[in-house]
Design a protein around this motif. Structure first.
Motif, short mmCIF file in Angstrom:
data_model
loop_
_atom_site.label_atom_id
_atom_site.label_comp_id
_atom_site.label_asym_id
_atom_site.label_seq_id
_atom_site.Cartn_x
_atom_site.Cartn_y
_atom_site.Cartn_z
N VAL A 5 -4.23 -1.56 0.63
CA VAL A 5 -5.11 -2.35 -0.23
C VAL A 5 -5.41 -1.50 -1.46
O VAL A 5 -6.10 -0.48 -1.37
N GLU A 6 -4.87 -1.89 -2.56
CA GLU A 6 -5.02 -1.14 -3.82
C GLU A 6 -4.89 -2.15 -4.95
O GLU A 6 -3.91 -2.91 -5.00
N ASP A 7 -5.90 -2.19 -5.83
CA ASP A 7 -5.88 -3.21 -6.89
C ASP A 7 -5.04 -2.83 -8.10
O ASP A 7 -4.66 -3.70 -8.88
N GLU A 8 -4.76 -1.55 -8.28
CA GLU A 8 -3.92 -1.17 -9.42
C GLU A 8 -2.46 -1.36 -9.07
O GLU A 8 -1.92 -0.64 -8.22
N PRO A 9 -1.79 -2.34 -9.74
CA PRO A 9 -0.41 -2.67 -9.35
C PRO A 9 0.54 -1.47 -9.40
O PRO A 9 1.34 -1.30 -8.49
N LEU A 49 -6.62 2.29 2.43
CA LEU A 49 -7.63 1.57 1.66
C LEU A 49 -8.05 2.33 0.43
O LEU A 49 -8.49 3.48 0.52
N ASP A 50 -7.91 1.68 -0.71
CA ASP A 50 -8.49 2.21 -1.93
C ASP A 50 -10.00 1.96 -1.82
O ASP A 50 -10.43 1.10 -1.06
N ILE A 51 -10.81 2.71 -2.56
CA ILE A 51 -12.25 2.51 -2.42
C ILE A 51 -12.79 1.49 -3.42
O ILE A 51 -13.42 0.50 -3.06
N MET A 52 -12.49 1.72 -4.71
CA MET A 52 -12.97 0.77 -5.72
C MET A 52 -12.02 -0.42 -5.77
O MET A 52 -10.88 -0.31 -6.20
N LEU A 53 -12.53 -1.54 -5.30
CA LEU A 53 -11.71 -2.76 -5.27
C LEU A 53 -12.54 -3.93 -5.74
O LEU A 53 -13.76 -3.93 -5.58
N VAL A 101 -6.06 12.10 -1.86
CA VAL A 101 -6.69 12.15 -3.17
C VAL A 101 -5.72 11.63 -4.22
O VAL A 101 -4.55 12.02 -4.27
N LYS A 102 -6.23 10.69 -5.05
CA LYS A 102 -5.41 10.13 -6.13
C LYS A 102 -5.47 11.02 -7.36
O LYS A 102 -6.54 11.55 -7.64
N PRO A 103 -4.44 11.20 -8.14
CA PRO A 103 -3.10 10.63 -7.91
C PRO A 103 -2.42 11.27 -6.69
O PRO A 103 -2.42 12.49 -6.56
#
Ligand code: CA
Length: 224
Positions: A5-9, A49-53, A101-103
């Protein structure tokens, strides 16, 4: 199957591409709403899971996964922003198994994912006992025979678990009373007989695996 689940395509596509290249099947979702739809279709073997969604954030999704019996042990990796110590700690405290950790470095992504999948499958093996067509899921308190669920009382379940854990070991009625009931029920050995009887009945064809050993007691299994 791994769900992400990640909103950045761009990030989502890169993760999917990396996992696929490593031979891992994966599917991406842009938000919680789509993710829950995917969860209704099938339960994956791991979730990222991404956090900011948009909508429900990653922590909310994590909490919902952990509060459901079906998904409370599902392996979860949180994708946290660089330098956000709070996100890491909060995620781990709330039941995440690992974080990246992203990236995200692609080699690390694959290595951590595979490590967690291995760990999860080992834990799953330890939690599930299999004897012929009987399957006992200990944490889930669930028993199936030929994949059909069998509903047992607590003591029937404990009795079956004890026997299956000690396949082909003969236990006297007194031993079973002590080990399963935990109290010295002197002279109450009929309790064991009653439970064995109902257990056999509920297990159907698999009930024949529980053997009465004349003059000794009971055991489960076809071996000596
Ligand atoms: Ca995001």
């Amino acid at each position: 199957m791994i769900y992400i689940v990640e909103d950045e395509p761009a990030v989502r596509e890169l993760i999917l591409y990396t996992l696929n290249t490593a031979g891992l099947e994966a599917k991406g979702f842009e938000d919680g709403q789509n993710f829950w739809r995917g969860m209704a279709e099938r339960t994956p073997s791991l979730v990222m899971l991404d956090i900011m969604l948009p909508g429900e954030d990653g922590f909310t999704l994590l909490k919902r996964l952990r509060s459901s019996k079906k998904t409370n042990t599902l392996p979860v990796i949180m994708l946290t922003a660089k330098g956000s110590e709070y996100d890491k700690v909060f995620g781990l405290e709330n039941g995440a198994d690992d974080y990246l950790v992203k990236p995200v470095g692609m080699m690390e992504l694959v290595a951590r994912t595979k490590a967690l999948l291995r760990r999860a499958s080992k834990e799953k093996d330890a939690e599930t006992l299999v004897l012929e067509n009987i399957c006992v899921n200990i944490p889930g308190h669930k028993v199936t025979v030929d994949k059909e669920e069998v509903f047992l009382t607590l003591k029937e379940f404990d009795l079956l678990t004890h026997l299956v854990k000690n396949e082909n070991t003969v236990f006297s009625r007194e031993q079973l009373l002590r080990r399963v009931w935990g109290i010295d029920y002197v002279g109450e050995t009929r309790t064991v007989d009653t439970h064995i009887l109902t257990l056999r009945g509920k297990l159907g064809s698999a009930g024949e695996l529980i053997k009465t050993v004349r003059g000794l007691g009971y055991k489960i299994g076809n071996g000596l």
